[in-house]
Design a protein around this motif. Structure first.
Motif, PDB file in Angstrom:
ATOM      1  N   TYR A   1      -8.942   2.506 -10.831  1.00 43.09           N
ATOM      2  CA  TYR A   1      -9.927   3.455 -10.278  1.00 43.09           C
ATOM      3  C   TYR A   1      -9.348   4.254  -9.115  1.00 43.09           C
ATOM      4  O   TYR A   1      -9.974   4.405  -8.070  1.00 43.09           O
ATOM      5  CB  TYR A   1     -11.214   2.734  -9.865  1.00 43.09           C
ATOM      6  N   LEU A   2      -8.140   4.770  -9.347  1.00 41.35           N
ATOM      7  CA  LEU A   2      -7.501   5.621  -8.351  1.00 41.35           C
ATOM      8  C   LEU A   2      -7.545   7.080  -8.795  1.00 41.35           C
ATOM      9  O   LEU A   2      -7.472   7.377  -9.989  1.00 41.35           O
ATOM     10  CB  LEU A   2      -6.044   5.199  -8.141  1.00 41.35           C
ATOM     11  N   ILE A   3      -7.644   7.979  -7.829  1.00 44.92           N
ATOM     12  CA  ILE A   3      -7.662   9.415  -8.090  1.00 44.92           C
ATOM     13  C   ILE A   3      -6.657  10.103  -7.172  1.00 44.92           C
ATOM     14  O   ILE A   3      -6.272   9.547  -6.133  1.00 44.92           O
ATOM     15  CB  ILE A   3      -9.066  10.014  -7.862  1.00 44.92           C
ATOM     16  N   PRO A   4      -6.199  11.302  -7.533  1.00 45.00           N
ATOM     17  CA  PRO A   4      -5.285  12.033  -6.648  1.00 45.00           C
ATOM     18  C   PRO A   4      -5.893  12.239  -5.266  1.00 45.00           C
ATOM     19  O   PRO A   4      -7.064  12.601  -5.138  1.00 45.00           O
ATOM     20  CB  PRO A   4      -5.083  13.356  -7.378  1.00 45.00           C
ATOM     21  N   LYS A   5      -5.095  12.006  -4.245  1.00 46.31           N
ATOM     22  CA  LYS A   5      -5.598  12.040  -2.876  1.00 46.31           C
ATOM     23  C   LYS A   5      -5.744  13.443  -2.327  1.00 46.31           C
ATOM     24  O   LYS A   5      -6.667  13.731  -1.571  1.00 46.31           O
ATOM     25  CB  LYS A   5      -4.672  11.220  -1.973  1.00 46.31           C
ATOM     26  N   GLU A   6      -4.849  14.322  -2.690  1.00 50.62           N
ATOM     27  CA  GLU A   6      -4.822  15.639  -2.071  1.00 50.62           C
ATOM     28  C   GLU A   6      -5.212  16.734  -3.063  1.00 50.62           C
ATOM     29  O   GLU A   6      -4.483  17.702  -3.265  1.00 50.62           O
ATOM     30  CB  GLU A   6      -3.434  15.894  -1.478  1.00 50.62           C
ATOM     31  N   SER A   7      -6.375  16.572  -3.701  1.00 45.65           N
ATOM     32  CA  SER A   7      -6.864  17.603  -4.613  1.00 45.65           C
ATOM     33  C   SER A   7      -8.375  17.508  -4.709  1.00 45.65           C
ATOM     34  O   SER A   7      -8.965  16.459  -4.442  1.00 45.65           O
ATOM     35  CB  SER A   7      -6.247  17.443  -6.008  1.00 45.65           C
ATOM     36  N   LYS A   8      -8.999  18.602  -5.100  1.00 44.97           N
ATOM     37  CA  LYS A   8     -10.443  18.600  -5.313  1.00 44.97           C
ATOM     38  C   LYS A   8     -10.731  18.141  -6.739  1.00 44.97           C
ATOM     39  O   LYS A   8      -9.930  18.327  -7.644  1.00 44.97           O
ATOM     40  CB  LYS A   8     -11.010  19.999  -5.087  1.00 44.97           C
ATOM     41  N   ASN A   9     -11.886  17.553  -6.932  1.00 43.08           N
ATOM     42  CA  ASN A   9     -12.356  17.161  -8.259  1.00 43.08           C
ATOM     43  C   ASN A   9     -11.436  16.139  -8.936  1.00 43.08           C
ATOM     44  O   ASN A   9     -11.465  16.001 -10.153  1.00 43.08           O
ATOM     45  CB  ASN A   9     -12.487  18.386  -9.178  1.00 43.08           C
ATOM     46  N   GLY A  10     -10.596  15.442  -8.155  1.00 39.08           N
ATOM     47  CA  GLY A  10      -9.671  14.493  -8.756  1.00 39.08           C
ATOM     48  C   GLY A  10      -8.700  15.165  -9.707  1.00 39.08           C
ATOM     49  O   GLY A  10      -8.229  14.560 -10.673  1.00 39.08           O
ATOM     50  N   ASN A  11      -8.377  16.419  -9.458  1.00 39.97           N
ATOM     51  CA  ASN A  11      -7.616  17.220 -10.407  1.00 39.97           C
ATOM     52  C   ASN A  11      -6.111  17.034 -10.240  1.00 39.97           C
ATOM     53  O   ASN A  11      -5.601  16.896  -9.134  1.00 39.97           O
ATOM     54  CB  ASN A  11      -7.971  18.695 -10.222  1.00 39.97           C
ATOM     55  N   GLU A  12      -5.407  17.030 -11.366  1.00 41.42           N
ATOM     56  CA  GLU A  12      -3.953  17.061 -11.386  1.00 41.42           C
ATOM     57  C   GLU A  12      -3.521  17.703 -12.700  1.00 41.42           C
ATOM     58  O   GLU A  12      -4.356  18.016 -13.550  1.00 41.42           O
ATOM     59  CB  GLU A  12      -3.357  15.652 -11.235  1.00 41.42           C
ATOM     60  N   HIS A  13      -2.229  17.893 -12.894  1.00 45.05           N
ATOM     61  CA  HIS A  13      -1.732  18.547 -14.102  1.00 45.05           C
ATOM     62  C   HIS A  13      -0.908  17.555 -14.902  1.00 45.05           C
ATOM     63  O   HIS A  13      -0.128  16.784 -14.332  1.00 45.05           O
ATOM     64  CB  HIS A  13      -0.893  19.773 -13.740  1.00 45.05           C
ATOM     65  N   PRO A  14      -1.029  17.565 -16.235  1.00 50.27           N
ATOM     66  CA  PRO A  14      -0.277  16.606 -17.048  1.00 50.27           C
ATOM     67  C   PRO A  14       1.231  16.659 -16.811  1.00 50.27           C
ATOM     68  O   PRO A  14       1.915  15.644 -16.976  1.00 50.27           O
ATOM     69  CB  PRO A  14      -0.617  17.022 -18.479  1.00 50.27           C
ATOM     70  N   ASP A  15       1.740  17.816 -16.435  1.00 47.38           N
ATOM     71  CA  ASP A  15       3.184  17.966 -16.231  1.00 47.38           C
ATOM     72  C   ASP A  15       3.636  17.694 -14.796  1.00 47.38           C
ATOM     73  O   ASP A  15       4.832  17.704 -14.507  1.00 47.38           O
ATOM     74  CB  ASP A  15       3.625  19.376 -16.627  1.00 47.38           C
ATOM     75  N   SER A  16       2.672  17.476 -13.906  1.00 46.37           N
ATOM     76  CA  SER A  16       3.028  17.192 -12.503  1.00 46.37           C
ATOM     77  C   SER A  16       1.976  16.276 -11.901  1.00 46.37           C
ATOM     78  O   SER A  16       1.119  16.706 -11.132  1.00 46.37           O
ATOM     79  CB  SER A  16       3.143  18.493 -11.699  1.00 46.37           C
ATOM     80  N   LEU A  17       2.037  15.015 -12.291  1.00 52.42           N
ATOM     81  CA  LEU A  17       1.055  14.044 -11.838  1.00 52.42           C
ATOM     82  C   LEU A  17       1.162  13.819 -10.336  1.00 52.42           C
ATOM     83  O   LEU A  17       2.255  13.827  -9.761  1.00 52.42           O
ATOM     84  CB  LEU A  17       1.236  12.723 -12.576  1.00 52.42           C
ATOM     85  N   ALA A  18       0.009  13.616  -9.712  1.00 55.58           N
ATOM     86  CA  ALA A  18      -0.022  13.371  -8.272  1.00 55.58           C
ATOM     87  C   ALA A  18       0.703  12.069  -7.937  1.00 55.58           C
ATOM     88  O   ALA A  18       0.682  11.108  -8.711  1.00 55.58           O
ATOM     89  CB  ALA A  18      -1.466  13.313  -7.796  1.00 55.58           C
ATOM     90  N   THR A  19       1.323  12.037  -6.797  1.00 52.58           N
ATOM     91  CA  THR A  19       2.038  10.831  -6.355  1.00 52.58           C
ATOM     92  C   THR A  19       1.253  10.041  -5.314  1.00 52.58           C
ATOM     93  O   THR A  19       1.451   8.840  -5.167  1.00 52.58           O
ATOM     94  CB  THR A  19       3.406  11.205  -5.770  1.00 52.58           C
ATOM     95  N   LYS A  20       0.361  10.722  -4.600  1.00 54.57           N
ATOM     96  CA  LYS A  20      -0.466  10.046  -3.610  1.00 54.57           C
ATOM     97  C   LYS A  20      -1.859   9.829  -4.194  1.00 54.57           C
ATOM     98  O   LYS A  20      -2.532  10.781  -4.580  1.00 54.57           O
ATOM     99  CB  LYS A  20      -0.546  10.874  -2.325  1.00 54.57           C
ATOM    100  N   MET A  21      -2.264   8.570  -4.240  1.00 53.15           N
ATOM    101  CA  MET A  21      -3.532   8.211  -4.865  1.00 53.15           C
ATOM    102  C   MET A  21      -4.429   7.475  -3.877  1.00 53.15           C
ATOM    103  O   MET A  21      -3.960   6.897  -2.893  1.00 53.15           O
ATOM    104  CB  MET A  21      -3.282   7.343  -6.095  1.00 53.15           C
ATOM    105  N   GLN A  22      -5.727   7.470  -4.167  1.00 56.32           N
ATOM    106  CA  GLN A  22      -6.706   6.767  -3.351  1.00 56.32           C
ATOM    107  C   GLN A  22      -7.822   6.247  -4.246  1.00 56.32           C
ATOM    108  O   GLN A  22      -8.012   6.731  -5.362  1.00 56.32           O
ATOM    109  CB  GLN A  22      -7.289   7.709  -2.297  1.00 56.32           C
TER     110      GLN A  22
END
Length: 395
Positions: free
Chosen positions: A256-277
């Motif tokens: 149950y982790l989501i990208p930390k530095e984005s709105k709407n828990g958004n990320e891109h399939p080709d550049s997954l977020a590295t910081k999670m919360q």
């Protein structure tokens, strides 16, 4: 070998979706074949998995402001669920960084504390996962992994006050009676920051819509965390621990982790977020309820298009509908506000001018000015709140 067994067990508890086919339904423009079942204490619901039980509410029940208990969605992570609970011997235990450990019976909760009621949407973090593009693994929920209810019980802060929770407390953890199917599978335990746990709104419910909690929805006690995703709403709650440090359990640190530095828990399939919360507050979203996708309406006749909008407690202030792919947006009418954590019903009178297939879009805005994105994606299929499209045919 132990690690292999752990991975298999975890995949079964989180991602299994062995559905069968009995009836066909369409939601948000997608068609899926679903099995309708009637588990004990419930009416016909859509089966996502049977072990552990995960059941979806049919869309038609969202025409009601409060989702009936007998069709309220069901979400469990672990297969080891009690089928019966002896309420005479059941106790809620409070321990940890407290002056006095507690062992509270149901009678204690109902007689020693002031009852508290709040209306709140309970929404699975993976609600609408099946509509993510590209597709992601996990339970393929449509829009029915949510419900709105009046929850009655005891404020958590009152229970912690009785226990004498100490001032240096940092977090509070919560455990239920559900058990892992294997020793290597992590027990489902969640936590909240101490300040959040004692905000006066987080509560422990023993009633739902004025009735006893259904067993499949967490009887006899359910943690209610208004405005936050349902992963925190621990069912069959039996153990509370007050902690002096950060809780480091699997379901807070790894799942149950989501990208930390984005709105709407958004990320891109080709550049997954590295910081999670850890996932937390519900994002603003709206959806169509009636007519259902693929329905036929009559040319020249007014049709009541209606649906729901909600967020994490800031309050919905505006809902808009577009019939031209988002070029122009027209205001929908909002029904009465049932509370900041409740959903809010909206209506729009739509009159098709000619025979055609129409694609309607809907978006909501809350009091903070937050609205919905045109597209949203993350690796776990959480927090879906992109602008929804309804396809209807005018004849």
């Amino acid at each position: 070998m132990k690690n292999i067994f752990f991975i298999i067990a975890l995949l079964l508890t989180i991602f299994s979706c062995n559905t069968k086919t009995e009836s066909t339904s369409t939601v948000a423009g997608a068609t899926a074949k679903d099995e309708l079942i009637k588990p004990e204490g419930k009416d016909s619901m859509l089966l996502l998995t049977d072990r552990p039980p995960n059941l979806e509410t049919p869309l038609k029940y969202f025409l009601q402001d409060y989702t009936p208990n007998n069709v309220f969605f069901v979400r469990w992570h672990l297969a080891g669920l009690p089928t019966k609970i002896n309420i005479d011997t059941f106790r809620l235990r409070v321990s940890g960084n407290v002056q006095k450990e507690l062992s509270l019976s149901m009678n204690d909760l109902k007689t020693k504390f002031t009852p508290y009621t709040i209306t709140a949407v309970c929404q699975c973090a993976g609600n609408s996962r099946s509509f993510f593009d590209p597709r992601v693994p996990g339970g393929q929920w449509k829009n029915g992994a949510m419900g709105n209810a009046k929850w009655t019980g005891v404020k958590l802060k009152d229970i912690l006050a009785m226990a004498g929770a100490k001032n240096d407390s940092k977090e509070v953890s919560f455990n239920g009676l559900d058990a892992p199917p294997m020793a290597a599978t992590p027990d489902f335990v969640k936590s909240l920051k101490y300040n959040h746990a004692t905000d006066g709104e987080v509560m422990i419910a023993y009633e739902m819509n004025g009735e006893q909690l259904p067993l499949l929805n967490g009887y006899p006690l359910k943690l209610v965390v208004p405005g936050w995703y349902a992963t925190y709403w621990v069912g069959m709650l039996s153990k509370i621990d007050v902690l002096t440090d950060t809780f480091r359990g699997f379901w807070m640190q790894k799942a149950y982790l989501i990208p930390k530095e984005s709105k709407n828990g958004n990320e891109h399939p080709d550049s997954l977020a590295t910081k999670m919360q850890p996932i937390n507050k519900i994002d603003v979203r709206s959806l169509f309820v009636s007519p259902e996708p693929g329905s036929a309406i009559t040319v020249g006749r007014v049709t009541d298009i209606q649906g729901l909008a909600f967020d994490g407690g800031d309050g919905i202030t505006k809902v808009e509908l577009s019939a031209d792919s988002g070029k122009t947006w027209m205001p929908a009418k909002l029904d009465a506000d049932l509370g900041k954590y409740s959903w809010r019903r909206w209506h729009y009178n739509f009159t098709p001018a000619k025979k055609d297939i129409y694609y309607l879009q809907i978006k909501a805005t809350n009091a903070k000015g937050e609205t919905q994105p045109e597209h949203q994606w993350n690796r776990s299929g959480y927090m879906r709140n992109e602008i929804e499209t309804l396809m209807i045919k005018a004849e």
